[in-house]
Design a protein around this motif. Structure first.
Motif, short mmCIF file in Angstrom:
data_model
loop_
_atom_site.label_atom_id
_atom_site.label_comp_id
_atom_site.label_asym_id
_atom_site.label_seq_id
_atom_site.Cartn_x
_atom_site.Cartn_y
_atom_site.Cartn_z
N CYS A 98 0.80 -1.22 0.00
CA CYS A 98 0.00 0.00 0.00
C CYS A 98 0.84 1.28 0.00
CB CYS A 98 -0.94 -0.01 1.20
SG CYS A 98 -2.19 1.27 1.09
N TYR A 99 0.50 2.16 -0.96
CA TYR A 99 1.13 3.47 -1.12
C TYR A 99 2.63 3.38 -1.41
CZ TYR A 99 -3.31 4.87 0.89
OH TYR A 99 -4.66 5.03 1.15
N THR A 100 3.05 2.28 -2.02
CA THR A 100 4.41 2.15 -2.51
C THR A 100 4.35 1.71 -3.97
OG1 THR A 100 4.87 -0.21 -2.13
CG2 THR A 100 4.99 1.26 -0.21
N TYR A 101 5.50 1.71 -4.62
CA TYR A 101 5.57 1.24 -6.00
C TYR A 101 5.84 -0.26 -6.07
CZ TYR A 101 5.71 6.11 -7.41
OH TYR A 101 5.39 7.43 -7.62
N GLU A 102 5.77 -0.92 -4.94
CA GLU A 102 6.11 -2.34 -4.88
C GLU A 102 4.87 -3.20 -5.13
OE1 GLU A 102 8.80 -4.34 -1.72
OE2 GLU A 102 6.74 -4.60 -1.02
N GLY A 103 4.92 -4.03 -6.17
CA GLY A 103 3.88 -5.01 -6.41
C GLY A 103 4.20 -6.31 -5.70
N ARG A 104 3.16 -7.01 -5.26
CA ARG A 104 3.34 -8.27 -4.53
C ARG A 104 2.45 -9.34 -5.12
NH1 ARG A 104 7.32 -8.07 -0.40
NH2 ARG A 104 6.23 -9.91 0.39
N TRP A 105 2.84 -10.61 -4.90
CA TRP A 105 1.98 -11.74 -5.26
C TRP A 105 2.05 -12.79 -4.15
CZ3 TRP A 105 3.88 -16.70 -5.65
CH2 TRP A 105 5.27 -16.83 -5.82
N LYS A 106 0.97 -13.52 -4.00
CA LYS A 106 0.89 -14.61 -3.02
C LYS A 106 -0.05 -15.68 -3.58
CE LYS A 106 -0.59 -15.65 1.74
NZ LYS A 106 0.67 -16.27 2.20
N SER A 107 0.39 -16.93 -3.55
CA SER A 107 -0.44 -18.02 -4.06
C SER A 107 -1.68 -18.19 -3.20
CB SER A 107 0.36 -19.33 -4.09
OG SER A 107 1.47 -19.21 -4.95
N LEU A 108 -2.81 -18.45 -3.83
CA LEU A 108 -4.04 -18.67 -3.09
C LEU A 108 -3.94 -19.89 -2.17
CD1 LEU A 108 -6.72 -17.88 -5.80
CD2 LEU A 108 -6.58 -16.80 -3.57
N ASP A 109 -3.14 -20.88 -2.61
CA ASP A 109 -3.00 -22.08 -1.78
C ASP A 109 -1.88 -21.97 -0.75
OD1 ASP A 109 -0.68 -22.27 -3.28
OD2 ASP A 109 -1.29 -24.08 -4.37
N GLY A 110 -1.24 -20.78 -0.68
CA GLY A 110 -0.20 -20.56 0.31
C GLY A 110 1.14 -21.15 -0.03
N SER A 111 1.34 -21.59 -1.28
CA SER A 111 2.58 -22.27 -1.64
C SER A 111 3.74 -21.33 -1.95
CB SER A 111 2.34 -23.18 -2.86
OG SER A 111 1.90 -22.41 -3.97
N GLY A 112 3.49 -20.04 -2.10
CA GLY A 112 4.58 -19.12 -2.39
C GLY A 112 4.12 -17.68 -2.38
N GLU A 113 5.09 -16.77 -2.34
CA GLU A 113 4.82 -15.35 -2.40
C GLU A 113 6.08 -14.62 -2.82
OE1 GLU A 113 5.28 -13.32 1.79
OE2 GLU A 113 3.97 -15.07 1.99
N GLY A 114 5.94 -13.36 -3.24
CA GLY A 114 7.13 -12.61 -3.63
C GLY A 114 6.81 -11.25 -4.22
N ILE A 115 7.87 -10.63 -4.75
CA ILE A 115 7.74 -9.31 -5.39
C ILE A 115 7.25 -9.51 -6.82
CG2 ILE A 115 8.95 -7.21 -6.04
CD1 ILE A 115 8.83 -7.65 -3.06
N ALA A 116 6.29 -8.72 -7.23
CA ALA A 116 5.72 -8.84 -8.57
C ALA A 116 6.42 -7.90 -9.53
CB ALA A 116 4.23 -8.54 -8.54
N SER A 117 6.55 -8.36 -10.76
CA SER A 117 7.09 -7.52 -11.83
C SER A 117 6.02 -6.55 -12.31
CB SER A 117 7.54 -8.39 -13.00
OG SER A 117 8.58 -9.26 -12.60
#
Length: 850
Positions: free
Chosen positions: A393-412
Motif C-alpha cells: 500500500c502506497y508504494t511502488y512495490e507489487g506483490r503476489w501470493k499463491s491462493l493455496d499458500g505455496s509461495g509469495e514474492g515481489i511482482a514484476s
C-alpha cells in the motif's frame, strides 16, 4: 596465393576493422566504478541503490519508493529513498557517427528507462537487446560531438535489474537490428474545436430552473460539436450522478449502476436502463456493488454494520436478493475495494491500508478470508486464478501470493503510470511515446519477459489516463490528459495505433464525484462517461460503433434463419426488414422483438434483411440480402474493408457506422505511399459501385479516377460496372471514405444508410398549453415501427433551425413539459421524429402564447 583466397582475407580484415570501429562507446558493466546519483541540491553522491558487478554484469537492487499518500501512515517502513537515476560520465563521442544506443538487459521487473545526456529513450522496455537511432529524435543533447552521460532511470519496486551492456555504435548487427525501435508515427494534431458544452444553452438554462426531472424526461440526444458523435444525456437529477471505481455496465449491456443523491430519495441503488429511457430502483444498502461479469442479471453488493460486512446478490430479472454470507474484518482501513472480479465471476474485497482480503464465491455461497504479508492497495487475482496480486500500500512495490499458500514474492511491473486493463492483458505506458502490451501472468517473470511487446510507438506524446482493453484486444478506450487529445474520450485500434479515434470532447472538471474515466460497454458500441458542464454531474453515453449484424442469413421457403454476429453480448433480439427492391426502401415488418434466430415470412418474393437489437435499443446495420429474386445489393462500411496505411480508421458521428477511413500519413515513409482500400464484390455478376465520400482529392482504380470535392458526406458513382475485387488508392491528405454500396440495378443511394433512407413521418396535432409555471406539449404518435425517439426544440422566433442550442430534450413518449422563464410570452416548439437509423423526419411546429 589464389585470387579467391586473397579476396576472402581482404574481406575478413575489412569486417574485423568495421567491427572494431563501429563501437564509439561501451559500458561493459564489468564493475560499478563511476556510477553516481544527484541529491536534491544536484550534487554528485554515491548510488543510494544497492549495486554490484557479477559475472561481468551490473546487478541493481531497486528501492521500494513511496507514493505521496504514504507519508502520513506510521506503518510505512522508514528509510525508503525516492526514485533513483544512476548516471555515469564518459569521454566525448561523435553521436552523428555513432547514433545507435544499444542496451542488453538480462533481467528486469520494472519500467527502467535508459537515457543519453539527460534524454530518455525507448530502449529497454523488455529483456534482451533493444536499440534506438538517436537521429530520429529532435534534441540537441543527443547530436554532434559531446561528452556522454549514460542514465538508468529506475522504477522503484524492489525487483532486480541486471544489465549486460550499454553502448553507442555506428552500425547494428543482425541481432541488434531485430531489437531496433523505429522513430514511430507522428499523430496528427486534429485541433478539435467544440462549442462550450456543445452549445446546449437552452438545455442548460432549463435544467438549472427545473429542479427534479419529470418521469421519462431526463434524456437529451445531441451531437458532439467537434466529432459529430451522437450522445445521450442520460440523467438529470439534482446533485452529482457519477461512477464508482470498477466496471459500470452489466454483462449484457442492459444497465449500469451509478452514485447519486437519487439513491436515498428512491430508497435503493439507482440503475439506469438506456433502452428503457429511465432510472429504476435497485437493492437497498448497496454502497459497494458490482455487476457479475458472467451473468447480466446478477449484481453483487455489500453492506456494513461496524466491522461486520454482509455480501449479497441481487437478481435484476426477479428483483430478489440472496444473502451470500457475512464476515468481521479486524481493521477496516481507509478505503474498501469492491471493484474487481475473477474471470469466473468471484468477487474480490480488499481493505486498503490493511492486510485483509476476502474472496466471495456467489455460486458456492462461500467467503474465504486471507491475511496478506503487507497492507494492500488495488488487489486482484492472476488470470490463471492461482495468485493474489496487490500493491504494497502506497508504494511502488507489487506483490503476489499463491491462493493455496505455496509461495509469495515481489511482482514484476513493466509499465510506468496509468494503464488500460482487460481480460487478456494490459496496455501501459513506457515513457511518454511508447505503450507496451503486457500479457497476463507475467508477475513472476523477470529473466524472460520478451512476451512484453510494443503496442504503440509514437513520435509525439499521446498522454492518456486509465482505460479498458476490449475483450477481443481490438481497441483500448481511455481519456486524453494533455496535448491534442486533452479532454477527449478516445478509442485506439491495436492493429493501427496511428488511428487515435476521438469520440467526444468533454468538459468535465475532475473530482472523485466527477471522474473523467472512459467506460465502454461490453461490445464497445457505447461509451459511458459523466459530465458536469451544467454544474451538477450527469451521466452521458456516446455511440462508438453499431452492433455486429447477424450472419449467415438464409431464406428456406417461408422461413428466415440466421446466426448472431461476432460480438453479441449486448444483443436482446432481432428485427426483420423487407422491401420489394433489393437496394432501398427496407421497412421493419415484425411488431414484437424477435428473441429467436428464425422468423416466418409470408411473401417469399420480397427481399429480406435482419438486424440485431441491443438492450439499449441500438440496432445493427442491416444484414446481407437474402431473397428468392435475382437482384443483389450490399452496403460495406469502409472500416470493415481491407486497407493499408496511410488509409486508417477515423471517427465521424455522421458516418454510417460512426467510423470511416481517412488518408492520414503519419511518417515520411507513409507520405510516399498510396493508401489502398480493397472492396470485395460478387465474382459472378457485374454491379454498380457507389462511394460515400468527403474531402478533396481523387480515388484511383485501375485506369479510372473518381474525383471528390465534398465538404460533407456525398454519394459518388464509380464509372462503369465491376466484379471480383475493387481496389481504391489515394495519397490525397484527409480524403475520406465512409462506405461502399454496390447494386445490380441503377438505383442511386440516399442517406447514410441507403437501404433504409426513409425518415419517419411528421408528428401531428401538436398542442402547447400552460400548466402552472410550465408548458405542457402533446402530439400524436408517429406510426413508424422503427421509431426511436422525438426531439423537442424551442425558440422565441418562428423560423429557427433546430440545433443543440434549441434542444429541450428527447423522449420516446408523446408529451413533454417545458420550464421556460416566467417572462417568456411567445414560444415556438418543434417536434422531430427520429428512427433507429437516426433518419430525422421533418419538424412539426406549434406556437405558445401566455
Amino acid at each position: 596465393m589464389p585470387r579467391i583466397l586473397l579476396s576472402l582475407i581482404i574481406i575478413g580484415v575489412f569486417f574485423h576493422l568495421s567491427a572494431e570501429e563501429r563501437i564509439g562507446l561501451i559500458e561493459d558493466c564489468a564493475n560499478t566504478d563511476g556510477w553516481f546519483e544527484y541529491d536534491k541540491d544536484h550534487k554528485e553522491i554515491a548510488p543510494r541503490v544497492k549495486m554490484e558487478s557479477k559475472d561481468g554484469r551490473l546487478h541493481i537492487q531497486l528501492n521500494r519508493g513511496l507514493l505521496y499518500a504514504a507519508r502520513k501512515h506510521s506503518w510505512v517502513q522508514p528509510g525508503v529513498y525516492p526514485g533513483s537515476i544512476l548516471r555515469k560520465k564518459y569521454k566525448e563521442v561523435d553521436l552523428d557517427k555513432y547514433p545507435y544506443l544499444v542496451v542488453s538487459i538480462v533481467e528486469k521487473g520494472s519500467g527502467i528507462f535508459f537515457g543519453v545526456n539527460g534524454y530518455d529513450t525507448k530502449a529497454g522496455y523488455r529483456t534482451g537487446i533493444t536499440a534506438v537511432d538517436l537521429r530520429h529524435y529532435d534534441n540537441d543533447a543527443i547530436h554532434g560531438k559531446k561528452p556522454i552521460s549514460f542514465e538508468v532511470d529506475l522504477h522503484d519496486n524492489s525487483t532486480t535489474c541486471i544489465i549486460d551492456e550499454i553502448k553507442l555504435v555506428s552500425q547494428l548487427t543482425a541481432e541488434e537490428q531485430k531489437g531496433l525501435i523505429d522513430q514511430g508515427l507522428t499523430i496528427r494534431n486534429e485541433n478539435l474545436e467544440a462549442e462550450n458544452f456543445h452549445g446546449l444553452t437552452t438545455l442548460k438554462e432549463r435544467r438549472q430552473r427545473r429542479g427534479k426531472p419529470i418521469a421519462d424526461e431526463e434524456f437529451s440526444i445531441y451531437r458532439d460539436t467537434a466529432t459529430g458523435a451522437i450522445i445521450t444525456k442520460l440523467t438529470d437529477y439534482p446533485g452529482n450522478d457519477y461512477l464508482a471505481e470498477g466496471p459500470a455496465w452489466s454483462a449484457d449491456g442492459e444497465a449500469f449502476v451509478y452514485n447519486s443523491k437519487r439513491g436515498s430519495d428512491i430508497g435503493g441503488l439507482p440503475i439506469c436502463y438506456p433502452g428503457k429511457w429511465q432510472t429504476k430502483k435497485g437493492p437497498q444498502n448497496a454502497y459497494w456493488r458490482l455487476w457479475s461479469n458472467v451473468d447480466g442479471n446478477k449484481l453483487g453488493f455489500m453492506s456494513r454494520k461496524g466491522k461486520q460486512f454482509t455480501v449479497s446478490q441481487w437478481n435484476e430479472s426477479t428483483q430478489s436478493t440472496t444473502v451470500i454470507g457475512s464476515f468481521e474484518v479486524p481493521k477496516v482501513g481507509g478505503y474498501t475495494e469492491f471493484k474487481n472480479q475473477t474471470p469466473d465471476g468471484k468477487q474480490l474485497i480488499g481493505f486498503r491500508e490493511t492486510p485483509y482480503f476476502y474472496l466471495v464465491d456467489f455460486n458456492q455461497k462461500k467467503i474465504q478470508a486471507f491475511t496478506l504479508p503487507t497492507p494492500l492497495k488495488d488487489v486482484n487475482i492472476s488470470k490463471d486464478g492461482k495468485d493474489i496480486l496487490w500493491g504494497n500500500c502506497y508504494t511502488y512495490e507489487g506483490r503476489w501470493k499463491s491462493l493455496d499458500g505455496s509461495g509469495e514474492g515481489i511482482a514484476s511491473r513493466f509499465n510506468v503510470g496509468h494503464a488500460s486493463h482487460g481480460q487478456s492483458g494490459m496496455v501501459g505506458s513506457f515513457g511518454g511515446n511508447l505503450k507496451i502490451f503486457v500479457p497476463p501472468n507475467l508477475h513472476k517473470e523477470r529473466v524472460d519477459n520478451t512476451a512484453v511487446t510494443i503496442w504503440a510507438n509514437w513520435q509525439n506524446k499521446v498522454s492518456t489516463d486509465y482505460g479498458r482493453v476490449t475483450v477481443d484486444n481490438k481497441y483500448i478506450f481511455t481519456n486524453g490528459l494533455k496535448g491534442d487529445v486533452k479532454n477527449q474520450h478516445v478509442m485506439i485500434p491495436s492493429a493501427d495505433t496511428g488511428a487515435v479515434l476521438r469520440i467526444t470532447r468533454y468538459f468535465t472538471k475532475f473530482s472523485w464525484s466527477s471522474t473523467t474515466y472512459s467506460r465502454p460497454s461490453p461490445d464497445y458500441t457505447k461509451l459511458l462517461f459523466n459530465e458536469n458542464w451544467i454544474g451538477d454531474t450527469d451521466m452521458h453515453m456516446a455511440y462508438t460503433r453499431l452492433p455486429d449484424a447477424p450472419q449467415n442469413v438464409k431464406l428456406s421457403k417461408h422461413t428466415l434463419n440466421w446466426k448472431p454476429g461476432t460480438l453479441h453480448k449486448e444483443i436482446k433480439g432481432y428485427h426483420v426488414y423487407a422491401s420489394q427492391h433489393s437496394d432501398h426502401a427496407f421497412k421493419r415488418i415484425n411488431d414484437q422483438l424477435i428473441t429467436d434466430t428464425s422468423f416466418t415470412v409470408n411473401d417469399g418474393e420480397k427481399y429480406y434483411r435482419v438486424c440485431a437489437v441491443e438492450h439499449s435499443g441500438l440496432e445493427s446495420a442491416l444484414s446481407h440480402l437474402t431473397s428468392n429474386n435475382k437482384h443483389i445489393a450490399k452496403l460495406i462500411p469502409a472500416e470493415h474493408m481491407q486497407f493499408t496505411a496511410p488509409a486508417r480508421q477515423f471517427f465521424d458521428g455522421y458516418a454510417h457506422n460512426f467510423q470511416c477511413l481517412r488518408i492520414n500519413a503519419q511518417s515520411k515513409e507513409e507520405q510516399k505511399k498510396l493508401g489502398a482500400i480493397k472492396i470485395k464484390l460478387p465474382s459472378d455478376k457485374l454491379v454498380s459501385i457507389w462511394l460515400r465520400c468527403k474531402g478533396t482529392g481523387a480515388w484511383k482504380l485501375d485506369n479510372e479516377s473518381v474525383a471528390i470535392n465534398a465538404a460533407d458526406w456525398k454519394w459518388i458513382k464509380v464509372p462503369g460496372r465491376w466484379k471480383d475485387i475493387l481496389v481504391l488508392s489515394s495519397s490525397d491528405d484527409a480524403l475520406m471514405l465512409d462506405s461502399a454500396f454496390y447494386t445490380s440495378t441503377d438505383h442511386k443511394p440516399r442517406s447514410h444508410d441507403p437501404l433504409d433512407a426513409q425518415a419517419p413521418a411528421q408528428a401531428q396535432d401538436i398542442t402547447a398549453h400552460a400548466d402552472g409555471e410550465h408548458v405542457q406539449i402533446r402530439w400524436n404518435a408517429v406510426a413508424d415501427r422503427d421509431l426511436h425517439h422525438y426531439d423537442i426544440h424551442v425558440s422565441e422566433t418562428a423560423d429557427f433551425k433546430p440545433s443543440n442550442k434549441t434542444l429541450l430534450g428527447s423522449v420516446n413518449k408523446t408529451s413533454f413539459v417545458d420550464s421556460p422563464a416566467t417572462t417568456a410570452t411567445n414560444l415556438h416548439y418543434k417536434i422531430i421524429a427520429v428512427d433507429q437509423r437516426f433518419n430525422a423526419g421533418a419538424a412539426s411546429t406549434c406556437q405558445f402564447k401566455r
